[in-house]
Design an enzyme around this catalytic site. Structure first.
Site, PDB file in Angstrom:
ATOM      1  CD  GLU A  17      -3.191  -0.896   2.050  1.00  0.00           C
ATOM      2  OE1 GLU A  17      -3.003  -0.229   3.074  1.00  0.00           O
ATOM      3  OE2 GLU A  17      -4.277  -1.456   1.809  1.00  0.00           O
TER       4      GLU A  17
ATOM      5  CD  GLU B 164      -4.270  -6.011   2.484  1.00  0.00           C
ATOM      6  OE1 GLU B 164      -4.951  -5.267   3.215  1.00  0.00           O
ATOM      7  OE2 GLU B 164      -3.025  -5.978   2.452  1.00  0.00           O
TER       8      GLU B 164
HETATM    9  C1  GAL Z   1      -4.528  -2.683   4.889  1.00  0.00           C
HETATM   10  C2  GAL Z   1      -3.089  -3.166   5.020  1.00  0.00           C
HETATM   11  C3  GAL Z   1      -2.981  -4.424   5.845  1.00  0.00           C
HETATM   12  C4  GAL Z   1      -3.829  -4.309   7.079  1.00  0.00           C
HETATM   13  C5  GAL Z   1      -5.243  -4.015   6.679  1.00  0.00           C
HETATM   14  C6  GAL Z   1      -6.215  -3.946   7.827  1.00  0.00           C
HETATM   15  O1  GAL Z   1      -4.572  -1.333   4.629  1.00  0.00           O
HETATM   16  O2  GAL Z   1      -2.525  -3.409   3.758  1.00  0.00           O
HETATM   17  O3  GAL Z   1      -1.647  -4.657   6.185  1.00  0.00           O
HETATM   18  O4  GAL Z   1      -3.319  -3.301   7.895  1.00  0.00           O
HETATM   19  O5  GAL Z   1      -5.279  -2.793   6.033  1.00  0.00           O
HETATM   20  O6  GAL Z   1      -7.512  -3.688   7.352  1.00  0.00           O
END
Ligand code: GAL
Length: 647
Positions: free
Chosen positions: A142, A313
């Protein structure tokens, strides 16, 4: 169409790994991303690598039949590295170095850090580049998260000066472009120029714009350091990076150009709570997420990946980081997953396998609970896996009839000079996108240097720095084009065009903007369109033109003007006006406009239509009578999904 998950073997006892891997495979997952924050375990001390645990994790996951996305650990430089080289730290706007203790504490412009990244990536890719279990790579994590793209460090200042020298060649050219004669800001040499922070009042806007452009280029070149090494050492494996929803601080098309596919991290409920939506809208979609935000990002990142993209994710349940973190409506994890597939995703990967029992993200759910039982998100992932098996593979998305031009420079310029509180490019673009989507249309998002041929309608929410080349390509497409307010209001150097806005667009749309007013809530302009009077908001331009207006303000001033299929809005329409305008624009091209029930949305992929219900009540599926359903049926429950083959 595959499923995956993010996993942190270093968070769990090694005795659990084989069970975890088996559990993933049994759930129907094919991909597992690991490693992206593991630097302190891979290299606990300078130059001493501990590969044993990672070798074992890779083997265990691979033996279970999973393919690995190996993350490079560069978002988290370890303590020893920061202590040895404090110059790798980013500096905040107040001119203070960031501290060790969370993540993303580095500066994109630190040459020391770039060399350290090259070193760790080289070590990792040498070890696993040819490993059969490693199917893909993710660079860093990110970019830009936690407000880290713009750094005001001495390293950044130095590289900014070099960047300016290359862009302007002579200091006179820079002084002219920025207009530094204003407030006696003229420079005699590039070496005199600092980053635009800590000034008494606003810094020169083109100085700020160039700093933003520079910072964006730094992200792209930082990423390229890693992709070049991985390509050399891990041939045949795809490289990606996981972007965030609508993240504005760098040009994602530029970073995407160096990737094989793009991915993004989709947190529908977290995003809803952290966005601009009104309380009423947030409450309405509290447990579903906004019906158009995921879709818009899917379309954006499909474009940035030149057709190839993943969700890296996917939110599996409540997250930990928004103001409030509700639980998704039952079925919503499944629906979000299908919405991504409907928009062409190759893989949807959930964050994370198991809820943590320690550190910052303990309150963030996973597919499984911390007692190692499957959680609600895991059960829904299982359902998707079984549905995928029945549905079979689908090809990529076909070209949509409608396109929306997405421009990072426009976003930056309007952030620097909003002129009215809340004039944010992304909000305007989202409202236009949402109006199109409420008509059931598939939408492609395009960068402004795209080939525009083949589209029936092209919407440019606002292109302040539009130039002749873009205008010519738009004209060559033959499409109907709608421009939002402030298009053509600046030159590339951020100056007002000498012949007034819309600058070069005047050759095709003969009008001039002679005045702009920004209007606070409660003082919205009303617009007369046909029989209706509907509200605009925030913005009213005064146009000087001989064109017959398509809509007027109540005092008769032109609010929407057009000629030969191109038109321009002199205000920011509220939803009802936006719908009315978009319907006219789209209908005039002969495209079919669906009447979708409130909360229902559609998307087609490879000859299959999908419908989703984001409302909290049941809805009718907008399928033709007699449709043969591949998923769902004629009624869409809340969080419902239906799919049917188009004739
Ligand atoms: C994202 C990040 C992850 C984790 C996640 C939690 O922004 O890439 O490492 O922190 O959020 O929702």
């Amino acid at each position: 169409m595959k499923l995956g998950v993010c996993y942190y073997p270093e968070h769990w006892p090694q005795e659990w790994w084989a069970d975890d891997a088996r559990g993933m495979a049994e759930m129907g997952l094919s991909w597992v991303r690991i490693g992206e924050f593991a630097w302190s375990r891979i290299e606990p001390e300078p130059g001493r690598f501990d590969w044993a645990w990672l070798d074992e994790a890779v083997k265990t996951l691979g033996d279970a039949g999973l393919s690995i996305v190996m993350g490079t650990p560069t978002a988290t430089p370890p303590k020893w590295l920061v202590d040895a080289h404090p110059d790798i730290l980013g500096w905040d706007r107040e001119g203070r170095p960031r501290r060790f203790g969370s993540r993303r504490h580095y500066c994109f412009s630190s040459e020391t850090y770039r060399a350290e990244c090259a070193r760790i990536v080289e070590a990792l890719a040498s070890r696993y580049g040819q490993n059969p279990a490693v199917g893909a790579w993710q660079t860093d994590n990110e970019f830009g998260c936690h407000d880290t793209t713009l750094s005001y460090s001495p390293n950044a200042a130095k590289r900014f000066r070099t960047w300016l020298g290359q862009r302007y060649q002579s200091i006179d050219a820079l002084n002219r472009a920025w207009g530094t004669v204003f407030w006696s800001e003229e420079f005699r040499d590039f070496d005199e120029i600092d980053p635009p922070n800590l000034t008494v009042t606003e810094a020169n806007p083109t100085h700020r714009l160039d700093y933003q452009r520079f910072a964006s280029d730094e992200v792209a070149s930082f990423n390229r350091v890693q992709t070049e090494i991985i390509r050399r050492l891990s041939p045949g494996r795809d490289i990606t990076h996981n972007f965030m929803a609508f993240h504005p601080s760098f040009d994602h098309f530029a970073v995407g150009a160096d990737l094989d596919f793009v991915s993004w991290d989709s947190y529908p409920l977290g995003n809803l709570e952290s966005s601009w939506f009104s309380d009423a809208e947030t409450l309405r979609y509290l447990r579903q997420g906004h019906p158009d935000v995921q879709a818009f990002n899917h379309d954006l990142y499909r474009a940035a990946g030149r057709g190839r993209w993943w969700v890296m994710e996917q939110q599996p349940g409540p997250v930990n980081w928004a103001r409030y973190n509700p639980s998704p409506l039952p079925g919503m994890v499944r629906a979000w997953t299908w919405e991504a597939f409907a928009h062409g995703a190759e893989t949807v990967s959930y964050f994370r396998w198991r809820q943590a029992t320690f550190a910052q993200e303990q309150m963030h759910t996973g597919l499984t609970r911390s007692d190692r039982e499957v959680d609600i998100g895991g059960r829904e992932a299982r359902i998707v896996a079984s549905e995928l098996a029945v549905l079979g593979p689908l090809g990529p998305c076909r070209k949509a009839p409608v396109a929306l031009v997405f421009d990072y420079e426009a976003m930056w310029h309007l952030r620097i000079q909003p002129q009215g509180a809340g004039f944010a490019w992304i909000v305007l673009a989202h409202e236009m996108y949402a109006a199109l989507r409420r008509m059931g249309l598939d939408i492609d998002v395009l960068p402004k240097d795209a080939d525009f041929t083949g589209y029936k309608v092209i919407v440019c929410p606002s292109l302040p720095m539009i130039d002749e080349a873009v205008i010519e390509r738009l004209a060559a497409s033959g499409a109907t084009v709608l421009f939002g307010p402030r298009t053509g209001s600046r030159t590339r150097d951020g100056r007002t065009p000498d012949d007034l806005p819309p600058g070069p667009l005047q050759a095709r749309l003969p009008f001039k903007v002679t005045r702009v007013s920004s209007l606070r809530p409660g003082a919205e302009p009303s617009v007369v369109l046909g029989e209706e009077t509907l509200p605009g908001r925030l913005w009213r331009e005064t146009l000087e033109t001989a064109l017959e207006p398509l809509a007027t303000f109540e005092d008769g001033g032109a609010a929407w003007v057009g000629k030969d299929g191109w038109s321009y809005l002199a205000t920011w329409p509220q939803a009802a006006l936006m719908d009315a305008i978009m319907r006219r624009v789209v209908r005039a091209t002969g495209l079919f406009v669906a009447r979708l029930e409130d909360g229902v949305r559609m998307r087609t992929r490879d000859g299959v239509a999908f419908a989703f219900n984001y409302a909290a009540e049941p809805r009718a599926t907008p399928a033709p009578v007699g449709a043969t359903f591949l998923l769902g049926d004629a009624e869409l429950p809340p969080a419902g999904v239906a799919a049917w083959r188009l004739e």
